[in-house]
Enzyme design. Structure first.
Site, mmCIF file in Angstrom:
data_model
loop_
_atom_site.group_PDB
_atom_site.id
_atom_site.type_symbol
_atom_site.label_atom_id
_atom_site.label_comp_id
_atom_site.label_asym_id
_atom_site.label_seq_id
_atom_site.Cartn_x
_atom_site.Cartn_y
_atom_site.Cartn_z
ATOM 1 N N SER A 247 -6.200 -12.771 -2.558
ATOM 2 C CA SER A 247 -5.033 -13.632 -2.423
ATOM 3 C C SER A 247 -5.319 -14.998 -3.012
ATOM 4 O O SER A 247 -6.469 -15.447 -3.023
ATOM 5 C CB SER A 247 -4.682 -13.788 -0.935
ATOM 6 O OG SER A 247 -3.672 -14.762 -0.743
ATOM 7 N N GLY B 227 0.818 -1.204 0.000
ATOM 8 C CA GLY B 227 0.000 0.000 0.000
ATOM 9 C C GLY B 227 0.851 1.253 0.000
ATOM 10 O O GLY B 227 0.594 2.202 -0.756
ATOM 11 N N TYR C 239 -7.973 -16.840 7.218
ATOM 12 C CA TYR C 239 -7.490 -15.795 6.309
ATOM 13 C C TYR C 239 -7.950 -16.085 4.882
ATOM 14 O O TYR C 239 -8.423 -15.188 4.175
ATOM 15 C CB TYR C 239 -5.967 -15.709 6.360
ATOM 16 C CG TYR C 239 -5.389 -14.718 5.381
ATOM 17 C CD1 TYR C 239 -5.468 -13.348 5.612
ATOM 18 C CD2 TYR C 239 -4.771 -15.146 4.204
ATOM 19 C CE1 TYR C 239 -4.951 -12.433 4.705
ATOM 20 C CE2 TYR C 239 -4.257 -14.246 3.295
ATOM 21 C CZ TYR C 239 -4.346 -12.889 3.552
ATOM 22 O OH TYR C 239 -3.841 -11.993 2.642
#
Length: 283
Positions: free
Chosen positions: A135, A20, A161
């Site tokens: 992801s 980021g 996750y």
């Protein structure tokens, strides 16, 4: 290409470190008005000094922070050309936030969904592109609408996750499906295994990759390389051309999980999330 993004406003969450921060620097260098956000005051101050812009602070483990962030973004940005949902991470053990939600799900999925809803009208007015950091780990996830937060299932940090990133991917695709009505387009991407602070403290296979010098050297890429697909999607594509797609690094990738391709599940997850957030607000 300095100056080629002049006049564009790009909001990036999770932008005080990792990909980021790298993307924020690159996009600002190309002339965009970048609004980076993050949860670390120290890192926010450093990035603010570097880019010469205020960096709002918000911890996505607190919905109150997300609401305050949305108000700041709306106040600062008369238009939003690109919104990047990049905040998130993995926690080693199951925990609940002060809002009563499983931490990995809230920080990676529920909080971005809430932010999206709070700035929806501005995005629609701007015909914005929404970029979602997902992801390849989504393939290990499993959406169960009766147990999104692993209260009934055995908890695994990696699987939780993966489930959150699967939810992100479904969110992006449902947002893309609604583009004709809202004017908002969406694309998701996998940046690669990035040698950032991601995954610190985790165990198992992820721990071997992210928490050992050998694992990081053999299996990860640096932040600038990981940020390349984000920069590409924010700056160099026609939003309508990538709407609904999933990129693995710099290339479109159709080899997502079966659940990630389930349009009906995407719609039901969206509706379930709206109900979950509405219940959270009342409590």
């Amino acid at each position: 290409m300095p100056g080629d993004l002049a006049g564009k406003t790009i909001v990036i969450t999770g932008a005080t470190s990792g990909i980021g921060a790298s993307a924020a620097r690159t996009l600002a260098g190309r002339g965009a008005t970048v609004v980076p956000t993050g949860r670390s005051p120290e890192r926010a101050a450093a990035l603010s000094a570097e880019l010469g812009t205020e960096v709002p602070i918000a911890d996505f483990a607190r919905f109150s922070d997300v609401r305050a962030l949305a108000a700041q973004v709306l106040d600062r940005c008369p238009r939003i050309d690109v919104l990047v949902h990049n905040a998130g991470g993995m926690v080693p053990e199951r925990s609940d936030t002060e809002d009563g939600h499983e931490t990995t799900l809230q920080t990676n999925y529920l909080a971005p969904f809430l932010l999206q809803s709070l700035v929806h009208e501005r995005l629609a007015e701007s015909r914005a592109l929404v970029i979602v950091t997902s992801s390849v780990a989504h393939r290990a996830g499993q959406i169960r609408l009766d147990d999104l937060e692993y209260r009934k299932r055995r908890y695994s940090a990696g699987v939780a996750y993966g489930t959150a990133k699967l939810a992100d991917l479904l969110f992006s695709r449902e947002l893309a499906r609604r583009a004709e009505q809202t004017g908002i387009t969406s694309v998701a991407f996998h940046p690669g295994a990035v040698a950032s602070d991601f995954g610190r403290g985790t165990t198992g296979a992820a721990g071997l990759v992210y928490n050992t010098a050998l694992g990081r050297r053999l299996f990860t890429i640096d932040n600038d390389e990981g940020a390349r697909p984000l920069v590409h999607l924010a700056a160099d594509v026609v939003p309508q051309a990538v709407n609904g797609q999933y990129y693995n690094k710099l290339k479109p990738d159709a080899s997502t999980s079966a659940q990630a391709r389930d349009a009906d599940l995407a719609q039901r997850l969206w509706e379930a999330t709206e109900e979950l957030l509405a219940s959270s607000e009342k409590s």
